[in-house]
Design a protein around this motif. Structure first.
Motif, mmCIF file in Angstrom:
data_model
loop_
_atom_site.group_PDB
_atom_site.id
_atom_site.type_symbol
_atom_site.label_atom_id
_atom_site.label_comp_id
_atom_site.label_asym_id
_atom_site.label_seq_id
_atom_site.Cartn_x
_atom_site.Cartn_y
_atom_site.Cartn_z
ATOM 1 N N VAL A 1 -28.997 100.329 34.078
ATOM 2 C CA VAL A 1 -29.209 100.933 32.764
ATOM 3 C C VAL A 1 -30.617 101.503 32.787
ATOM 4 N N GLN A 2 -30.695 102.818 32.830
ATOM 5 C CA GLN A 2 -31.989 103.497 32.923
ATOM 6 C C GLN A 2 -32.303 104.269 31.650
ATOM 7 N N ILE A 3 -31.737 103.827 30.540
ATOM 8 C CA ILE A 3 -32.021 104.461 29.252
ATOM 9 C C ILE A 3 -32.552 103.402 28.300
ATOM 10 N N VAL B 1 -23.329 107.068 29.648
ATOM 11 C CA VAL B 1 -23.245 105.608 29.714
ATOM 12 C C VAL B 1 -21.879 105.226 30.265
ATOM 13 N N ARG B 2 -21.872 104.196 31.075
ATOM 14 C CA ARG B 2 -20.630 103.579 31.541
ATOM 15 C C ARG B 2 -20.556 102.257 30.802
ATOM 16 N N ALA C 1 -24.021 95.822 24.090
ATOM 17 C CA ALA C 1 -23.629 94.765 25.020
ATOM 18 C C ALA C 1 -22.549 95.223 26.001
ATOM 19 N N SER C 2 -21.818 96.287 25.682
ATOM 20 C CA SER C 2 -20.754 96.760 26.563
ATOM 21 C C SER C 2 -21.258 97.736 27.627
ATOM 22 N N VAL C 3 -22.510 98.180 27.517
ATOM 23 C CA VAL C 3 -23.061 99.159 28.461
ATOM 24 C C VAL C 3 -23.403 98.468 29.772
ATOM 25 N N LYS D 1 -27.884 106.601 32.110
ATOM 26 C CA LYS D 1 -28.988 107.424 32.591
ATOM 27 C C LYS D 1 -29.042 108.704 31.770
ATOM 28 N N THR D 2 -30.181 109.363 31.818
ATOM 29 C CA THR D 2 -30.286 110.671 31.192
ATOM 30 C C THR D 2 -29.694 111.689 32.156
ATOM 31 N N VAL D 3 -29.111 112.734 31.604
ATOM 32 C CA VAL D 3 -28.506 113.787 32.421
ATOM 33 C C VAL D 3 -28.951 115.134 31.880
#
Length: 92
Positions: A7-9, A20-21, A60-62, A66-68
């Motif tokens: 998680v880079q956001i 996001v996944r 909590a589900s992430v 990342k930013t795109v």
């Protein structure tokens, strides 16, 4: 085994385009992606504006994010429509 997801956001990315996944929470198993503009990150929920509309994702589900870059504007393909030649195939 190294973690493949990161998680880079953060809430500092509000206003930027993100991906996001997340774990699916609607009764299905697996993961799903959401791509769009991060409108807000408050009360443990991310609001993302996608092409289809606004999506609220539970923090909590992430599992990754990342930013795109913004999508590149593409020129539409030009279709040249030609009427069939009324004289084509006619015997002279």
């Amino acid at each position: 085994m190294p973690d493949i997801y990161r998680v880079q956001i953060s809430p500092a990315d509000v206003g930027r385009r993100i991906m996001v996944r997340r774990r699916l929470t609607d009764g299905r198993e697996g993961l799903g992606d959401v791509v769009g503009d991060l409108l807000s990150w408050a009360d443990a929920a991310l609001t993302i504006r996608t092409r289809a509309g606004d999506v609220v994702v539970d923090e909590a589900s992430v599992v990754a994010g990342k930013t795109v870059p913004a999508p590149v504007a593409r020129r539409g393909t030009r279709t040249v429509r030609r009427d069939p030649d009324p004289d084509a195939g006619a015997s002279r």
